[in-house]
Write a protein that holds these residues in place. Structure first.
Motif, PDB file in Angstrom:
ATOM      1  N   TYR A   9       3.305  22.488 -16.032  1.00 25.12           N
ATOM      2  CA  TYR A   9       3.240  23.007 -17.399  1.00 25.12           C
ATOM      3  C   TYR A   9       4.615  22.991 -18.049  1.00 25.12           C
ATOM      4  N   CYS A  10       4.656  22.699 -19.355  1.00 21.27           N
ATOM      5  CA  CYS A  10       5.897  22.649 -20.117  1.00 21.27           C
ATOM      6  C   CYS A  10       6.516  24.054 -20.204  1.00 21.27           C
ATOM      7  N   ASP A  11       7.801  24.195 -19.900  1.00 21.25           N
ATOM      8  CA  ASP A  11       8.505  25.483 -19.966  1.00 21.25           C
ATOM      9  C   ASP A  11       8.713  25.955 -21.401  1.00 21.25           C
ATOM     10  N   LEU A  12       8.565  25.078 -22.386  1.00 21.16           N
ATOM     11  CA  LEU A  12       8.784  25.470 -23.787  1.00 21.16           C
ATOM     12  C   LEU A  12       7.474  25.760 -24.508  1.00 21.16           C
ATOM     13  N   CYS A  13       6.506  24.825 -24.476  1.00 22.13           N
ATOM     14  CA  CYS A  13       5.263  25.016 -25.241  1.00 22.13           C
ATOM     15  C   CYS A  13       4.071  25.348 -24.341  1.00 22.13           C
ATOM     16  N   LYS A  14       4.265  25.378 -23.019  1.00 23.61           N
ATOM     17  CA  LYS A  14       3.256  25.753 -22.014  1.00 23.61           C
ATOM     18  C   LYS A  14       2.105  24.752 -21.896  1.00 23.61           C
ATOM     19  N   LEU A  48       9.195  19.817 -18.855  1.00 21.44           N
ATOM     20  CA  LEU A  48       9.040  19.521 -20.280  1.00 21.44           C
ATOM     21  C   LEU A  48       7.923  18.512 -20.498  1.00 21.44           C
ATOM     22  N   CYS A  49       7.122  18.717 -21.583  1.00 22.97           N
ATOM     23  CA  CYS A  49       6.175  17.700 -22.004  1.00 22.97           C
ATOM     24  C   CYS A  49       6.967  16.636 -22.772  1.00 22.97           C
ATOM     25  N   GLU A  50       6.324  15.515 -23.069  1.00 19.60           N
ATOM     26  CA  GLU A  50       7.035  14.417 -23.720  1.00 19.60           C
ATOM     27  C   GLU A  50       7.571  14.831 -25.095  1.00 19.60           C
ATOM     28  N   LYS A  51       6.733  15.593 -25.881  1.00 21.68           N
ATOM     29  CA  LYS A  51       7.136  16.015 -27.239  1.00 21.68           C
ATOM     30  C   LYS A  51       8.367  16.898 -27.204  1.00 21.68           C
ATOM     31  N   CYS A  52       8.390  17.886 -26.301  1.00 18.21           N
ATOM     32  CA  CYS A  52       9.530  18.799 -26.227  1.00 18.21           C
ATOM     33  C   CYS A  52      10.765  18.071 -25.690  1.00 18.21           C
ATOM     34  N   ALA A  53      10.592  17.168 -24.728  1.00 15.16           N
ATOM     35  CA  ALA A  53      11.728  16.411 -24.187  1.00 15.16           C
ATOM     36  C   ALA A  53      12.381  15.599 -25.299  1.00 15.16           C
TER      37      ALA A  53
HETATM   38 ZN    ZN Z   1       6.259  21.085 -24.511  1.00 16.44          ZN
END
Ligand code: ZN
Length: 85
Positions: A9-14, A48-53
């Motif tokens: 899971y993404c640490d920023l947007c989950k 991180l997901c691709e968008k947040c990265a």
């Molecule tokens: Zn994310």
């Protein structure tokens, strides 16, 4: 950033489907007891997901003993600015 293969899971947007990266994070706490300190940059493993990265320029962090929280805005900077007025 160095990409490490692992689905999580993404640490920023989950969001699901994040990958683990080692990147620079601006931490606002020291890492043993989580006390607030002068912000400093440190190389950290983060999911991180691709968008947040893609949009991550400065990632902020706080926590202790490897139990950390991450965000992209300037929460502490805003708090400090309000205190000075
Ligand atoms: Zn994310």
């Amino acid at each position: 950033m160095i990409e490490i293969k692992k689905i999580c899971y993404c640490d920023l947007c989950k969001k699901e489907g994040a990958k683990t990266y080692k990147t620079l994070v601006r931490f606002h706490t020291e890492q043993n007891e989580g006390r607030i300190v002068e912000p400093y940059f440190t190389l950290t493993s983060i999911e991180l997901c691709e968008k947040c990265a893609e949009k991550a320029i400065i990632i902020n962090g706080e926590g202790a003993q490897g139990n950390n929280r991450f965000w992209l805005n300037n929460r502490y900077d805003e708090k400090e600015a309000k205190g000075k007025k």
